[in-house]
Enzyme design. Structure first.
Site, PDB file in Angstrom:
ATOM      1  N   HIS A 145     -65.097  15.459 -19.300  1.00  0.00           N
ATOM      2  CA  HIS A 145     -65.008  14.878 -20.644  1.00  0.00           C
ATOM      3  C   HIS A 145     -65.801  15.686 -21.679  1.00  0.00           C
ATOM      4  O   HIS A 145     -66.900  16.160 -21.416  1.00  0.00           O
ATOM      5  CB  HIS A 145     -65.496  13.422 -20.632  1.00  0.00           C
ATOM      6  N   HIS A 154     -61.382  31.633 -18.730  1.00  0.00           N
ATOM      7  CA  HIS A 154     -60.761  31.409 -17.411  1.00  0.00           C
ATOM      8  C   HIS A 154     -61.711  30.566 -16.572  1.00  0.00           C
ATOM      9  O   HIS A 154     -62.840  30.981 -16.300  1.00  0.00           O
ATOM     10  CB  HIS A 154     -60.496  32.755 -16.726  1.00  0.00           C
TER      11      HIS A 154
HETATM   12  C1  COA Z   1     -70.515  38.059 -10.141  1.00  0.00           C
HETATM   13  C2  COA Z   1     -69.503  39.157  -9.927  1.00  0.00           C
HETATM   14  C3  COA Z   1     -68.642  39.339 -11.198  1.00  0.00           C
HETATM   15  C4  COA Z   1     -70.293  40.431  -9.700  1.00  0.00           C
HETATM   16  O1  COA Z   1     -69.404  41.455  -9.420  1.00  0.00           O
HETATM   17  P1  COA Z   1     -69.954  42.976  -9.382  1.00  0.00           P
HETATM   18  O2  COA Z   1     -70.538  43.312 -10.708  1.00  0.00           O
HETATM   19  O3  COA Z   1     -68.837  43.827  -8.876  1.00  0.00           O
HETATM   20  O4  COA Z   1     -71.172  42.886  -8.393  1.00  0.00           O
HETATM   21  P2  COA Z   1     -71.306  43.442  -6.897  1.00  0.00           P
HETATM   22  O5  COA Z   1     -70.229  42.932  -6.014  1.00  0.00           O
HETATM   23  O6  COA Z   1     -71.526  44.924  -6.983  1.00  0.00           O
HETATM   24  O7  COA Z   1     -72.672  42.744  -6.432  1.00  0.00           O
HETATM   25  C5  COA Z   1     -73.921  43.062  -7.034  1.00  0.00           C
HETATM   26  C6  COA Z   1     -74.984  42.205  -6.351  1.00  0.00           C
HETATM   27  O8  COA Z   1     -74.793  40.829  -6.725  1.00  0.00           O
HETATM   28  C7  COA Z   1     -74.571  40.027  -5.551  1.00  0.00           C
HETATM   29  N1  COA Z   1     -73.491  39.084  -5.917  1.00  0.00           N
HETATM   30  C8  COA Z   1     -72.266  39.388  -6.408  1.00  0.00           C
HETATM   31  N2  COA Z   1     -71.582  38.266  -6.654  1.00  0.00           N
HETATM   32  C9  COA Z   1     -72.380  37.253  -6.291  1.00  0.00           C
HETATM   33  C10 COA Z   1     -72.204  35.844  -6.318  1.00  0.00           C
HETATM   34  N3  COA Z   1     -71.069  35.295  -6.768  1.00  0.00           N
HETATM   35  N4  COA Z   1     -73.217  35.065  -5.907  1.00  0.00           N
HETATM   36  C11 COA Z   1     -74.385  35.632  -5.447  1.00  0.00           C
HETATM   37  N5  COA Z   1     -74.598  36.953  -5.421  1.00  0.00           N
HETATM   38  C12 COA Z   1     -73.614  37.748  -5.831  1.00  0.00           C
HETATM   39  C13 COA Z   1     -74.115  41.005  -4.477  1.00  0.00           C
HETATM   40  O9  COA Z   1     -74.416  40.502  -3.192  1.00  0.00           O
HETATM   41  C14 COA Z   1     -74.925  42.225  -4.831  1.00  0.00           C
HETATM   42  O10 COA Z   1     -76.241  42.024  -4.376  1.00  0.00           O
HETATM   43  P3  COA Z   1     -77.130  43.261  -3.833  1.00  0.00           P
HETATM   44  O11 COA Z   1     -77.277  44.185  -5.011  1.00  0.00           O
HETATM   45  O12 COA Z   1     -78.406  42.606  -3.421  1.00  0.00           O
HETATM   46  O13 COA Z   1     -76.352  43.863  -2.720  1.00  0.00           O
HETATM   47  C15 COA Z   1     -68.523  38.874  -8.734  1.00  0.00           C
HETATM   48  O14 COA Z   1     -69.153  39.060  -7.491  1.00  0.00           O
HETATM   49  C16 COA Z   1     -67.955  37.479  -8.750  1.00  0.00           C
HETATM   50  O15 COA Z   1     -68.562  36.482  -8.305  1.00  0.00           O
HETATM   51  N6  COA Z   1     -66.714  37.395  -9.288  1.00  0.00           N
HETATM   52  C17 COA Z   1     -65.959  36.151  -9.359  1.00  0.00           C
HETATM   53  C18 COA Z   1     -64.619  36.323  -8.683  1.00  0.00           C
HETATM   54  C19 COA Z   1     -63.725  35.136  -8.867  1.00  0.00           C
HETATM   55  O16 COA Z   1     -64.138  34.056  -9.256  1.00  0.00           O
HETATM   56  N7  COA Z   1     -62.458  35.330  -8.612  1.00  0.00           N
HETATM   57  C20 COA Z   1     -61.477  34.283  -8.855  1.00  0.00           C
HETATM   58  C21 COA Z   1     -60.145  34.905  -9.223  1.00  0.00           C
HETATM   59  S1  COA Z   1     -58.993  33.698  -9.706  1.00  0.00           S
END
Ligand code: COA
Length: 217
Positions: A145, A154
């Site tokens: 709400h 998104h």
């Molecule tokens: C947050 C996010 C954008 C980061 O992506 P990125 O910039 O490529 O980051 P990386 O994968 O290189 O990870 C960097 C660090 O953050 C950590 N990390 C990444 N995503 C995380 C998350 N969601 N929660 C906790 N830690 C996370 C990784 O473990 C890594 O840690 P480290 O440096 O200690 O190894 C991505 O992981 C994410 O969560 N995307 C959402 C995807 C989604 O919702 N998709 C739905 C499609 S409909």
């Protein structure tokens, strides 16, 4: 006996979708569930062919050339900035931009959903919520709400926004994230998958974890 329909006949129920990737196909499937009789995909990157069950018949220019054939147009590109810009460009050219709300989604009649938005199966948009243009409320997400979502936001599958949450333009709430009531998230922010957001998030910041903290690079 039914005659063959002329190739360029306008159909009341023909939808053009710009974007033939995974999100475009989910949108096409949603459109079919809503009763759109013909769904045609367009995608500059994909050329022509098939994307799952649907034909891809060229790119944005082809869609524009054939605009008079369609009673609805939707931009279904995953990237928030690109989707919003394309949506605005086509809307400015007076194409009939369309909103899709899956028959198995629940949207309060006291909520507002902007043009070009999609609300997919199992999602809920509750009373008093305002959802901007070209927003994705993805599968089984909830927008409770009085939430206010800017344009091009998104909310990923299974993410939950409690009451009164505000999300700025183009921000992305990751899959399975949870946002506590009354929180403000700025523009172009990224909430990581599974994050639990208990404090406001500034413009352009990425937060992850429980409790969510800015991602250190
Ligand atoms: C947050 C996010 C954008 C980061 O992506 P990125 O910039 O490529 O980051 P990386 O994968 O290189 O990870 C960097 C660090 O953050 C950590 N990390 C990444 N995503 C995380 C998350 N969601 N929660 C906790 N830690 C996370 C990784 O473990 C890594 O840690 P480290 O440096 O200690 O190894 C991505 O992981 C994410 O969560 N995307 C959402 C995807 C989604 O919702 N998709 C739905 C499609 S409909």
């Amino acid at each position: 006996m039914q005659g063959q329909e002329p190739e360029n006949e306008f159909h009341q129920d023909s939808l053009a979708i710009l974007g033939a990737g995974g999100h475009g196909r989910v949108a096409a499937d949603c459109a079919e569930a809503l009763g759109w009789r013909t769904v045609i995909l367009f995608d500059d990157a994909a050329g022509s062919g098939l994307s799952g069950a649907w034909p891809i018949e060229g790119g944005e220019a082809d869609l524009r050339d054939r605009a008079a054939q369609f009673s609805g147009v939707l931009v279904a590109v995953g990237n928030n900035e690109a989707r919003l810009n394309l949506h605005r460009r086509l809307a400015a050219a007076s194409l009939p931009m369309t909103t899709l709300i899956h028959p198995n989604a629940s949207v309060s009649r006291h909520a507002v959903v902007g043009i070009g938005a999609v609300v997919f199966a199992g999602a809920c948009v509750n009373v008093g919520a305002q959802v901007g243009e070209a927003v994705i409320v993805n599968t089984a997400a909830s927008v409770d709400h009085d939430c206010v979502l800017g344009d091009g936001v998104h909310v990923s599958p299974g993410a939950h926004l409690a009451g009164g949450v505000r999300v700025g333009d183009r921000s992305w709430i990751g899959i399975g994230a949870v946002v506590r009531q009354g929180i403000s998230i700025g523009r172009d922010a990224m909430i990581g998958a599974g994050a639990v957001v208990v404090a406001d998030v500034a413009d352009g910041v990425t937060v992850v974890g429980n409790p969510a903290r800015p991602l250190e690079r």
